[in-house]
Scaffold this motif. Structure first.
Motif, PDB file in Angstrom:
ATOM      1  N   GLY A  30      34.388  93.622  46.303  1.00  0.00           N
ATOM      2  CA  GLY A  30      35.513  94.488  46.609  1.00  0.00           C
ATOM      3  C   GLY A  30      36.118  94.118  47.945  1.00  0.00           C
ATOM      4  O   GLY A  30      35.537  93.344  48.717  1.00  0.00           O
ATOM      5  N   GLY A  31      37.272  94.656  48.225  1.00  0.00           N
ATOM      6  CA  GLY A  31      37.944  94.377  49.483  1.00  0.00           C
ATOM      7  C   GLY A  31      37.269  95.037  50.661  1.00  0.00           C
ATOM      8  O   GLY A  31      36.323  95.827  50.512  1.00  0.00           O
ATOM      9  N   GLY A  33      36.402  97.626  53.289  1.00  0.00           N
ATOM     10  CA  GLY A  33      36.512  99.074  53.270  1.00  0.00           C
ATOM     11  C   GLY A  33      36.446  99.699  51.897  1.00  0.00           C
ATOM     12  O   GLY A  33      36.635 100.911  51.756  1.00  0.00           O
ATOM     13  N   ALA A  34      36.167  98.904  50.858  1.00  0.00           N
ATOM     14  CA  ALA A  34      36.145  99.440  49.494  1.00  0.00           C
ATOM     15  C   ALA A  34      34.929 100.308  49.219  1.00  0.00           C
ATOM     16  O   ALA A  34      34.955 101.168  48.335  1.00  0.00           O
ATOM     17  CB  ALA A  34      36.193  98.287  48.483  1.00  0.00           C
ATOM     18  N   GLY A  35      33.832 100.088  49.946  1.00  0.00           N
ATOM     19  CA  GLY A  35      32.623 100.874  49.729  1.00  0.00           C
ATOM     20  C   GLY A  35      31.429 100.085  49.249  1.00  0.00           C
ATOM     21  O   GLY A  35      30.359 100.643  49.014  1.00  0.00           O
ATOM     22  N   LYS A  36      31.570  98.774  49.137  1.00  0.00           N
ATOM     23  CA  LYS A  36      30.449  97.970  48.632  1.00  0.00           C
ATOM     24  C   LYS A  36      29.267  97.979  49.600  1.00  0.00           C
ATOM     25  O   LYS A  36      28.107  98.099  49.182  1.00  0.00           O
ATOM     26  CB  LYS A  36      30.909  96.542  48.337  1.00  0.00           C
ATOM     27  CG  LYS A  36      31.520  95.814  49.515  1.00  0.00           C
ATOM     28  CD  LYS A  36      32.168  94.509  49.097  1.00  0.00           C
ATOM     29  CE  LYS A  36      32.685  93.752  50.310  1.00  0.00           C
ATOM     30  NZ  LYS A  36      33.709  94.542  51.054  1.00  0.00           N
ATOM     31  N   THR A  37      29.541  97.856  50.901  1.00  0.00           N
ATOM     32  CA  THR A  37      28.439  97.897  51.869  1.00  0.00           C
ATOM     33  C   THR A  37      27.840  99.297  51.943  1.00  0.00           C
ATOM     34  O   THR A  37      26.643  99.450  52.189  1.00  0.00           O
ATOM     35  CB  THR A  37      28.915  97.426  53.253  1.00  0.00           C
ATOM     36  OG1 THR A  37      29.351  96.063  53.156  1.00  0.00           O
ATOM     37  CG2 THR A  37      27.790  97.486  54.276  1.00  0.00           C
ATOM     38  N   THR A 328      30.287  90.943  48.497  1.00  0.00           N
ATOM     39  CA  THR A 328      31.249  89.888  48.793  1.00  0.00           C
ATOM     40  C   THR A 328      32.662  90.435  48.634  1.00  0.00           C
ATOM     41  O   THR A 328      32.901  91.352  47.829  1.00  0.00           O
ATOM     42  CB  THR A 328      31.058  88.674  47.869  1.00  0.00           C
ATOM     43  OG1 THR A 328      31.988  87.651  48.235  1.00  0.00           O
ATOM     44  CG2 THR A 328      31.259  89.044  46.415  1.00  0.00           C
ATOM     45  N   THR A 329      33.583  89.898  49.411  1.00  0.00           N
ATOM     46  CA  THR A 329      34.995  90.230  49.224  1.00  0.00           C
ATOM     47  C   THR A 329      35.637  89.347  48.171  1.00  0.00           C
ATOM     48  O   THR A 329      36.719  89.655  47.674  1.00  0.00           O
ATOM     49  CB  THR A 329      35.769  90.073  50.547  1.00  0.00           C
ATOM     50  OG1 THR A 329      35.586  88.737  51.040  1.00  0.00           O
ATOM     51  CG2 THR A 329      35.276  91.070  51.585  1.00  0.00           C
ATOM     52  N   ASP A 330      34.978  88.254  47.814  1.00  0.00           N
ATOM     53  CA  ASP A 330      35.535  87.306  46.854  1.00  0.00           C
ATOM     54  C   ASP A 330      34.407  86.796  45.969  1.00  0.00           C
ATOM     55  O   ASP A 330      33.589  85.976  46.380  1.00  0.00           O
ATOM     56  CB  ASP A 330      36.206  86.146  47.592  1.00  0.00           C
ATOM     57  CG  ASP A 330      36.885  85.165  46.644  1.00  0.00           C
ATOM     58  OD1 ASP A 330      36.756  85.309  45.412  1.00  0.00           O
ATOM     59  OD2 ASP A 330      37.545  84.230  47.150  1.00  0.00           O
ATOM     60  N   VAL A 331      34.361  87.291  44.747  1.00  0.00           N
ATOM     61  CA  VAL A 331      33.279  86.903  43.846  1.00  0.00           C
ATOM     62  C   VAL A 331      33.313  85.413  43.534  1.00  0.00           C
ATOM     63  O   VAL A 331      32.284  84.813  43.172  1.00  0.00           O
ATOM     64  CB  VAL A 331      33.336  87.739  42.549  1.00  0.00           C
ATOM     65  CG1 VAL A 331      34.500  87.315  41.665  1.00  0.00           C
ATOM     66  CG2 VAL A 331      32.017  87.680  41.797  1.00  0.00           C
ATOM     67  N   ARG A 341      24.474  90.599  37.298  1.00  0.00           N
ATOM     68  CA  ARG A 341      25.320  91.757  37.044  1.00  0.00           C
ATOM     69  C   ARG A 341      26.374  91.839  38.131  1.00  0.00           C
ATOM     70  O   ARG A 341      26.072  91.691  39.312  1.00  0.00           O
ATOM     71  CB  ARG A 341      24.479  93.037  37.042  1.00  0.00           C
ATOM     72  CG  ARG A 341      23.494  93.171  35.900  1.00  0.00           C
ATOM     73  CD  ARG A 341      24.178  93.502  34.587  1.00  0.00           C
ATOM     74  NE  ARG A 341      25.006  94.701  34.668  1.00  0.00           N
ATOM     75  CZ  ARG A 341      24.535  95.944  34.509  1.00  0.00           C
ATOM     76  NH1 ARG A 341      23.225  96.132  34.289  1.00  0.00           N
ATOM     77  NH2 ARG A 341      25.353  96.965  34.567  1.00  0.00           N
ATOM     78  N   LYS A 342      27.624  92.094  37.729  1.00  0.00           N
ATOM     79  CA  LYS A 342      28.711  92.163  38.695  1.00  0.00           C
ATOM     80  C   LYS A 342      29.354  93.543  38.638  1.00  0.00           C
ATOM     81  O   LYS A 342      29.674  94.054  37.548  1.00  0.00           O
ATOM     82  CB  LYS A 342      29.750  91.074  38.408  1.00  0.00           C
ATOM     83  CG  LYS A 342      29.181  89.667  38.538  1.00  0.00           C
ATOM     84  CD  LYS A 342      30.213  88.607  38.167  1.00  0.00           C
ATOM     85  CE  LYS A 342      29.599  87.206  38.237  1.00  0.00           C
ATOM     86  NZ  LYS A 342      30.558  86.149  37.833  1.00  0.00           N
ATOM     87  N   PHE A 343      29.531  94.136  39.817  1.00  0.00           N
ATOM     88  CA  PHE A 343      30.137  95.461  39.933  1.00  0.00           C
ATOM     89  C   PHE A 343      31.329  95.358  40.882  1.00  0.00           C
ATOM     90  O   PHE A 343      31.219  94.777  41.961  1.00  0.00           O
ATOM     91  CB  PHE A 343      29.133  96.478  40.478  1.00  0.00           C
ATOM     92  CG  PHE A 343      27.879  96.610  39.657  1.00  0.00           C
ATOM     93  CD1 PHE A 343      27.801  97.531  38.630  1.00  0.00           C
ATOM     94  CD2 PHE A 343      26.780  95.811  39.920  1.00  0.00           C
ATOM     95  CE1 PHE A 343      26.648  97.670  37.861  1.00  0.00           C
ATOM     96  CE2 PHE A 343      25.607  95.936  39.172  1.00  0.00           C
ATOM     97  CZ  PHE A 343      25.551  96.850  38.134  1.00  0.00           C
TER      98      PHE A 343
END
Length: 352
Positions: A30-31, A33-37, A328-331, A341-343
């Motif tokens: 995700g970009g 600030g998207a919430g992935k971390t 990652t910001t860029d899969v 698995r990719k989310f």
């Protein structure tokens, strides 16, 4: 060790999310600030009661929310277990196997984890404290009584330091015997753990780092003197400064490539690769001790690494047999296997 289900409520920008990860590599994309971390931090909360970044549960709680809740179902060699961490206004609760516990150490034993993130480079670039923590964290998982030993040493150290501030010819020496016993036991366990970590690192450094990485342990006082003799010889100096200048609390691990000290001569990329190598060694030693790999949390693996370096780390992660969560910001920068698995994360939500 495998996380089978994660439920997150009010962690940073994530209001509500449910994650059912795979057994191998899981990519959170995700970009900024998207919430992935934030989801990675939530997993870490299950094993530590806090984030791997700065701040406690209060700072993790979503702005404007009253309650933070993280729940997870993990499965290990002994079966499945439900872990819960909750923080409300003026209170916090931790449960393991649906039973309340008081100490975050219980979480660490229930959900062992190793984190590789931007801060990991402090293992190489920072001072001795981070490298001591690397040793001590590994020992916490490997030696069941190590935490009590570590706490006992630091309690004796505080007592001696307080006594050094008193007036009189015997100020400080009353606690020397206790401090020496604790220090020698602590140092012996660190020495043994260091050998295991060093051997793993030196055996794998060419494959990951592309160079031979040499490690040496500095115990915190002269190698050719006993700790009791060192304390006695430095007593006057300790009294002048009001503290104990030698001991396991001054220990360090030095790292060299050839004749060059890595701390002062490594590039940012080389330093990050070396720190990853140390942490993967930690994970390998924990697995050897508990019979299963810890969870591996990897935040922004692409930062400061070229494509070849990323590929080498991903190969290590694939071959580790551990359950891996990486952001990652860029899969496209993460050439993972087809079984990963990719989310995708957007605005604090998991989207298809």
């Amino acid at each position: 060790m495998r996380l089978e289900r994660l439920e997150v409520t009010n962690v940073r920008c994530v209001e509500r999310a449910v994650l059912e990860p795979g057994a191998g590599i899981n990519v959170l994309a995700g970009g900024n600030g998207a919430g992935k971390t934030a989801l990675l931090e939530a997993i870490h909360v299950l094993g530590a009661g806090r984030s791997f970044r700065s701040g406690g549960l209060r700072e993790l709680t979503r702005w404007g929310a009253d309650v933070l809740v993280v729940k997870g179902r993990v499965r290990g060699r002994t079966g499945a277990c439900v872990i819960g961490v909750e923080r409300g206004v003026g209170r916090a609760a931790i449960s393991v196997g649906r039973q309340p516990v008081r100490s975050a150490a219980a979480l660490a034993r229930a959900v062992p984890q190793v984190v590789l993130d931007v801060g990991s480079s402090e293992l190489i670039e920072g001072g001795p404290k981070g490298r001591r923590r690397w040793l001590d964290t590994t020992l916490f998982h490997v030696e069941p009584g190590y935490l009590e030993l570590w706490l006992g040493y630091h309690r004796a150290l505080r007592q001696r330091n307080a006594a050094l501030m008193t007036q009189g010819p015997y100020g400080g020496t009353a606690f020397d015997g206790l401090l020496v016993r604790q220090a020698e036991a602590l140092n012996a366990q660190r020495q043994r753990m260091f050998v295991a970590l060093r051997d793993w690192v030196q055996g794998q450094s060419m494959a990951l780092l592309g160079d031979s990485l040499k490690l040496s342990y500095r115990q915190g006082w002269a190698d050719d003197r006993s700790f009791s003799a060192e304390l006695a010889s430095r007593l006057d100096e300790d009294r002048r400064v009001g503290g104990t200048l030698v001991g396991p609390h001054r220990a360090d691990v030095s790292l060299r490539v050839g004749e060059r000290g890595l701390r002062h001569h490594a590039s940012r990329g080389q330093g990050k690769l070396a720190s990853c190598l140390l942490l993967l060694a930690q994970a390998a030693c924990i697995e050897r001790a508990i019979g299963e790999p810890p969870l591996l949390l990897v935040d922004d693996i692409a930062a400061e690494l070229d494509g070849a370096a990323r590929q080498r780390i991903l190969q290590f992660l694939n071959e580790s047999g551990a359950q891996v969560f990486l952001t990652t910001t860029d899969v496209g920068l993460i050439p993972v296997s087809s079984t990963a698995r990719k989310f995708h994360v957007e605005h604090g939500q998991l989207v298809d």
